[in-house]
Design an enzyme around this catalytic site. Structure first.
Site, PDB file in Angstrom:
ATOM      1  CD  GLU A   1      82.391   5.878  21.930  1.00  0.00           C
ATOM      2  OE1 GLU A   1      82.522   5.807  20.717  1.00  0.00           O
ATOM      3  OE2 GLU A   1      81.664   6.156  22.615  1.00  0.00           O
TER       4      GLU A   1
ATOM      5  CG  ASP B   1      72.205  -4.570  19.086  1.00  0.00           C
ATOM      6  OD1 ASP B   1      71.038  -4.412  18.576  1.00  0.00           O
ATOM      7  OD2 ASP B   1      72.574  -3.617  19.848  1.00  0.00           O
TER       8      ASP B   1
END
Length: 232
Positions: free
Chosen positions: A14, A200
């Site tokens: 990022e 997840d």
């Protein structure tokens, strides 16, 4: 004095994507963390990676405020989905942040409540939340939900815990830093928003999902920040 926006990324990927688009970049090292100062879409920004956990996040945020005098804080990263309608790749934008591992129930306090303190659930800035929602809309075909971000110094991989967090703490997702960033911002009167991509389902399958998702998540987070910085 022109404003400066603090951006905290949870992953190297990022930060690298933001750095690639920054101009006039200089670095400052403080408390073992590297801060990158520069401009992006003509905005003055400081970008850094917090490291894992609430203490790292708190130190990083306070330095952004004290040393760089940031006027707003944007925090992006990944999280485990808690809300049953969230799937991998979906986005959660913080309505508020709460520490799920603040547990003084033995003394009669509710789970998540910080004793003897007026506020324990820290509200995100509504303007920043709205801008993040618009950014998600620009991405297309991305499920975006505004909800409570739960944070704690634990990696959650239990279906039972996930269900409890949803039913008893009204969580949308769970991670390890957001509420710490939120509390420091609240204490200093600095607007913030936390933006999390679901890596997840926080149910034990994270190891298999996480590595595959990192690159896609970083690109999605970067796209959201890019839109926000362009329209702030």
């Amino acid at each position: 004095m022109p404003r400066t926006i603090g951006i905290i990324g949870a992953m190297d990927e990022e930060v690298e994507l933001l750095l690639a688009g920054m101009q006039s970049t200089e670095t400052v090292d403080k408390a073992g963390i590297r801060y990158y100062k520069g401009t992006y879409h003509q905005q003055n920004i400081v970008v850094c990676k917090s490291g894992v956990g609430k203490v790292n996040a708190a130190v990083t945020t306070q330095i952004l405020i004290d040393t760089f005098d940031v006027s707003q804080v944007l925090f992006t990263g990944v999280a485990g989905a808690v809300h049953p309608q969230l799937n991998i790749g979906d986005i959660v934008i913080s309505s508020e942040c709460l520490q799920h591992d603040m547990d003084v129930t033995a003394l009669g306090f509710e789970r998540g409540v910080i004793p003897y303190q007026e506020v324990s659930a820290f509200q995100a800035d509504q303007t920043l939340v709205g801008l993040a929602e618009k950014a998600c809309g620009e991405l297309g075909e991305v499920n975006c939900r505004v909800g409570r971000v739960l944070s704690g110094d634990q990696f959650i991989a239990s279906v039972e815990q996930v269900n409890w967090f949803y039913e008893h703490m009204q969580g949308a997702c769970v991670e390890m830093e957001g509420a710490s960033v939120a509390q420091v911002c609240y204490m200093n009167g600095v607007p913030f928003v936390v933006i999390r991509s679901m890596s997840d389902k926080a149910d034990g399958s994270a190891h298999a999902n996480f590595a595959e998702f990192t690159v896609a998540s970083s690109r999605r987070s970067h796209a959201i920040l890019d839109y926000m910085l362009e329209h702030m």
